[in-house]
Motif scaffolding. Structure first.
Motif, PDB file in Angstrom:
ATOM      1  N   ARG A 184      -8.562  -9.294  -1.794  1.00 56.39           N
ATOM      2  CA  ARG A 184      -8.173  -8.544  -0.595  1.00 56.39           C
ATOM      3  C   ARG A 184      -7.920  -7.094  -0.985  1.00 56.39           C
ATOM      4  NH1 ARG A 184      -4.516 -10.591   4.315  1.00 56.39           N
ATOM      5  NH2 ARG A 184      -6.517 -11.635   4.616  1.00 56.39           N
ATOM      6  N   SER A 233     -10.810   4.861   6.215  1.00 55.12           N
ATOM      7  CA  SER A 233      -9.766   3.874   5.961  1.00 55.12           C
ATOM      8  C   SER A 233     -10.346   2.473   6.063  1.00 55.12           C
ATOM      9  CB  SER A 233      -8.628   4.043   6.978  1.00 55.12           C
ATOM     10  OG  SER A 233      -7.615   3.079   6.769  1.00 55.12           O
ATOM     11  N   LEU A 234     -10.082   1.675   5.055  1.00 62.38           N
ATOM     12  CA  LEU A 234     -10.458   0.263   5.058  1.00 62.38           C
ATOM     13  C   LEU A 234      -9.188  -0.566   5.134  1.00 62.38           C
ATOM     14  CD1 LEU A 234     -12.761  -1.891   4.658  1.00 62.38           C
ATOM     15  CD2 LEU A 234     -12.137  -1.862   2.228  1.00 62.38           C
ATOM     16  N   PRO A 235      -8.847  -1.139   6.308  1.00 64.37           N
ATOM     17  CA  PRO A 235      -7.681  -2.026   6.383  1.00 64.37           C
ATOM     18  C   PRO A 235      -7.887  -3.244   5.484  1.00 64.37           C
ATOM     19  CG  PRO A 235      -8.421  -1.367   8.571  1.00 64.37           C
ATOM     20  CD  PRO A 235      -9.504  -0.966   7.599  1.00 64.37           C
ATOM     21  N   ALA A 236      -6.816  -3.975   5.225  1.00 64.57           N
ATOM     22  CA  ALA A 236      -6.883  -5.132   4.335  1.00 64.57           C
ATOM     23  C   ALA A 236      -8.058  -6.027   4.719  1.00 64.57           C
ATOM     24  CB  ALA A 236      -5.579  -5.905   4.382  1.00 64.57           C
ATOM     25  N   SER A 237      -8.992  -6.184   3.793  1.00 58.38           N
ATOM     26  CA  SER A 237     -10.220  -6.934   4.045  1.00 58.38           C
ATOM     27  C   SER A 237     -10.486  -7.865   2.875  1.00 58.38           C
ATOM     28  CB  SER A 237     -11.408  -5.974   4.228  1.00 58.38           C
ATOM     29  OG  SER A 237     -11.182  -5.080   5.292  1.00 58.38           O
ATOM     30  N   SER A 261      -7.410  -2.969   0.449  1.00 56.10           N
ATOM     31  CA  SER A 261      -7.264  -1.946   1.479  1.00 56.10           C
ATOM     32  C   SER A 261      -7.280  -0.595   0.785  1.00 56.10           C
ATOM     33  CB  SER A 261      -5.975  -2.127   2.282  1.00 56.10           C
ATOM     34  OG  SER A 261      -4.834  -1.966   1.460  1.00 56.10           O
ATOM     35  N   GLU A 311       0.850  -1.175   0.000  1.00 59.41           N
ATOM     36  CA  GLU A 311       0.000   0.000   0.000  1.00 59.41           C
ATOM     37  C   GLU A 311       0.894   1.236   0.000  1.00 59.41           C
ATOM     38  OE1 GLU A 311      -3.122   1.806   3.129  1.00 59.41           O
ATOM     39  OE2 GLU A 311      -3.400  -0.261   2.544  1.00 59.41           O
ATOM     40  N   TYR A 359     -15.291  -1.079  10.710  1.00 58.69           N
ATOM     41  CA  TYR A 359     -14.367   0.054  10.571  1.00 58.69           C
ATOM     42  C   TYR A 359     -15.078   1.409  10.510  1.00 58.69           C
ATOM     43  CZ  TYR A 359     -11.124  -3.729   9.724  1.00 58.69           C
ATOM     44  OH  TYR A 359     -10.376  -4.870   9.855  1.00 58.69           O
TER      45      TYR A 359
END
Length: 205
Positions: free
Chosen positions: A77, A158-162, A79, A33, A144
């Motif tokens: 996946r 913010s979207l962390p790794a999902s 982010s 990222e 989140y």
């Protein structure tokens, strides 16, 4: 199953505050990222960049997608991080221009069954149809604190790794294996709010 594809796209739009089809190459490792953009310098592989005016209030700050190329069916996946300097309210218009590489040429794909180079006059209404107002936002948005309905308040999201599951979407033959470019512009009342370009490779099994 095409509605599943549209649903995923709109949920990701909700997550990052911009209309962007989030796709991507076949190694299992994650892309790093980055802050700023990963320039659209070559055909093949995932890349992105902001394409709006410097005064646009909505800016994509980071985006990573794996695997690359994206595999359908399969898992994805994602982010992302976005900063919005202005509340985004209905009617929220999204215009997508989708191109596919055919040899050395880029061919713009038509809008068929809400896939391709389409104009969505009010994404807020579509989100309300997919997720009825008053219902809980789906995961991972809920965890989140990312809203799934308009208006989207100004601020940083913010979207962390999902992980998302991509089912067999029964994509039309003209939207299967290959390299693609997407330009997505979001506006309200004629005012451009943000613009993002994506490049990705798609692999259907």
């Amino acid at each position: 199953m095409r509605m599943s594809a549209l649903s995923l796209m709109l949920l990701l739009l909700c997550a990052v505050q911009l209309c962007a089809a989030v796709l991507g190459r076949s190694h299992p490792q994650l892309l790093v990222e980055r802050s700023g953009s990963r320039r659209l310098g070559k055909v093949g592989g995932f890349a992105w960049e902001n394409c709006g005016d410097r005064r646009d209030p909505v800016v994509l700050q980071s985006l990573s997608v794996a695997p690359d190329p994206i595999s359908i069916p399969g898992s994805l996946r994602v982010s992302a991080a976005v900063n919005s300097g202005k509340t985004m309210a209905s009617p929220l218009k999204a215009v997508l221009v989708v191109e596919k590489a055919l040899g050395d040429l880029w061919i713009q794909l038509p809008c068929i069954d809400q896939l391709g180079s389409c104009t969505y006059n009010d994404v807020c209404t579509i989100l309300d149809e997919l997720i009825p107002p008053g219902t809980t936002c789906p995961e991972p948005l809920l965890t989140y604190g990312i809203p799934c309905h308009c208006p989207f308040k100004a601020g940083s999201y913010s979207l962390p790794a999902s992980d998302f599951v991509l089912p067999d979407m029964e994509l039309p033959s003209w939207m299967t294996n290959g390299n693609y470019r997407v330009r997505a512009v979001v506006s309200n009342g004629g005012e451009e709010l943000g613009c993002v370009k994506l490049a990705f490779s798609l692999q259907s099994q």
